[in-house]
Design a protein around this motif. Structure first.
Motif, short mmCIF file in Angstrom:
data_model
loop_
_atom_site.label_atom_id
_atom_site.label_comp_id
_atom_site.label_asym_id
_atom_site.label_seq_id
_atom_site.Cartn_x
_atom_site.Cartn_y
_atom_site.Cartn_z
N SER A 144 0.82 -1.20 0.00
CA SER A 144 0.00 0.00 0.00
C SER A 144 0.86 1.26 0.00
CB SER A 144 -0.91 0.00 1.23
OG SER A 144 -1.66 1.19 1.31
N ASP A 194 -10.51 -2.15 -7.39
CA ASP A 194 -11.20 -1.23 -6.48
C ASP A 194 -11.94 -0.25 -7.36
OD1 ASP A 194 -12.02 0.76 -4.74
OD2 ASP A 194 -10.20 0.70 -3.52
N ALA A 212 -12.10 3.48 -6.47
CA ALA A 212 -10.83 4.18 -6.60
C ALA A 212 -10.44 4.40 -8.06
CB ALA A 212 -9.73 3.42 -5.87
N ARG A 244 -5.84 7.08 -3.82
CA ARG A 244 -6.55 5.81 -3.73
C ARG A 244 -6.38 4.98 -4.99
NH1 ARG A 244 -12.45 5.01 -1.57
NH2 ARG A 244 -11.77 2.92 -2.17
N ASP A 283 -3.01 3.42 -4.90
CA ASP A 283 -3.04 2.34 -3.90
C ASP A 283 -3.70 1.09 -4.48
OD1 ASP A 283 -2.54 1.66 -1.00
OD2 ASP A 283 -4.69 1.24 -1.11
#
Length: 393
Positions: free
Chosen positions: A190, A312, A315, A360, A363
């Motif tokens: 991360s 995600d 994101a 995000r 990530d």
């Protein structure tokens, strides 16, 4: 049925049964669309394009079974998405694609031979920016490209560019991997480190976000420059068919300039045709901008899913959608002030908006192994070899 959880390795069988059929219907569609009265044939081929594209994009594994190279599946899925979307555009619109007067494609049309037609089909199929073809307006920066060079100087410049950007890309990859050993693994790591205080945590994550964004730019440019060399050496194309892919994106002072002029435009034609144009006709220009960025968000989310580690959606899709929101905000600002953001204030605005939504997104990519490996195999990484020599001497 197509089961994305079951990956099919890239081999002779999958090339013949999956990749070649997709490329065949793509090139045939590109050939047909340059002629009038072929819309029925183009629409007849579309179901096959969709089926082959779904199989290749969702199931083909080009990583060689190596988890650390799984990101290669994202690249091929993005490419598959692009060619399928172009075929959709060519099937939806009934008119043929016409060359821009004065271009090489226009000269080929006037020659009226099978060889000239095949050259035009190849130019259209390989030229995702459709430089010689009428359609969505071309970016301002692309229209300002100086006259093309002769082949030899062009090839020297592009080969040097490939070498320099390979080294720079490896340096960026090395810098990112130095933040955490996990980033060098298939599972990734991360950008957020909970052991840091909030201020340092977000400084760290934002630094990693911009390093990752720069790595995407460098990698994309490296691949494009390498393909331009191959196209000129093997396909005997002209340097004018391979102008720069980017136009100094770091010089942008507004999101409109960044995404509309200075970033690459490989996806521009179909995003305008399928996103911006139909949506704007119904809901207005602002909605059309969001329509184009919606397609971009969906494309990148599907690309990440092809890695096989999920995605995600909030994101990834959210980052690209919010870029569209930022462009709409700038349009509103221009209607009130008479101009777009500019100067230092404009650059700070871009950095703030990218950083706000990019953390995000970065990530999401990095926790799925996006920087586990680069373009150069591990034993031969140029910057890592130089670093090892310097530190050990």
């Amino acid at each position: 049925m197509v089961d994305p959880s079951v990956k099919i390795p890239l081999n002779v069988s999958s090339l013949v049964g999956m990749v070649f059929p997709l490329l065949a219907v793509y090139f045939v569609t590109a050939f047909l669309v340059i002629f009038p009265g072929t819309v029925v044939w183009r629409r007849s081929l579309l179901p096959f394009t969709l089926w082959f594209g779904l199989r290749v994009g969702a199931c083909l594994d080009v990583s060689g079974g190596d988890p650390i190279k799984a990101q290669a599946n994202q690249s091929h899925a993005l490419f598959t998405f692009m060619i399928v979307m172009r075929c959709i555009v060519w099937a939806v619109y009934s008119d043929q694609v016409r060359p821009i007067p004065g271009t090489t494609a226009d000269a080929n049309v006037k020659r009226a031979s099978l060889r000239a037609a095949l050259q035009n089909a190849c130019d259209l199929a390989l030229g995702f920016r459709e430089l010689s073809w009428q359609g969505p307006s071309k970016p301002r920066t692309l229209l300002q490209v100086p006259p093309s060079q002769q082949r030899l100087p062009f090839l020297r410049g592009r080969i040097l560019s490939v070498i320099l950007h390979l080294i720079l890309g490896d340096a960026l990859l090395f810098a990112l991997q130095s933040f955490s050993p996990e980033l060098s693994t298939p599972g990734g790591g991360s950008v957020f480190d909970p052991s840091f205080p909030a201020s340092w945590r977000y400084l760290r994550s934002t630094t990693m976000t911009f390093l990752f964004g720069t790595l995407i730019y460098v990698t994309t440019r490296t691949v494009y420059d390498a393909f331009s060399v191959l196209a000129i050496l093997i396909l005997r194309q002209s340097p004018s068919q391979w102008p720069p892919l980017f136009f100094d994106p770091w010089k942008a002072t507004s999101l409109t300039e960044l995404w509309g002029d200075r970033w690459h435009h490989l996806n521009r034609s179909y995003m305008v045709a399928l996103g911006a144009k139909p949506v704007s006709r119904i809901f207005g220009r602002a909605a059309g901008v969001l329509g184009a960025f919606t397609i971009s968000g969906l494309m990148h989310d599907l690309g990440l899913r092809a890695v096989g580690r999920g995605s995600d959606f909030v994101a990834i899709f959210g980052f690209f959608f919010m870029m569209g929101v930022g462009v709409v905000m700038e349009s509103t600002w221009r209607s009130m002030s008479g101009r777009l953001p500019s100067g230092l204030g404009g650059r700070l605005w871009i950095l703030s908006w990218l950083g706000l939504w990019g953390n995000r997104a970065a990530d999401a990519w990095l926790t799925r192994g996006a920087v586990a490996s680069g373009l150069v195999p591990e034993p031969y990484r140029p910057f890592k070899l130089v670093w090892a020599f310097v530190t050990e001497s």
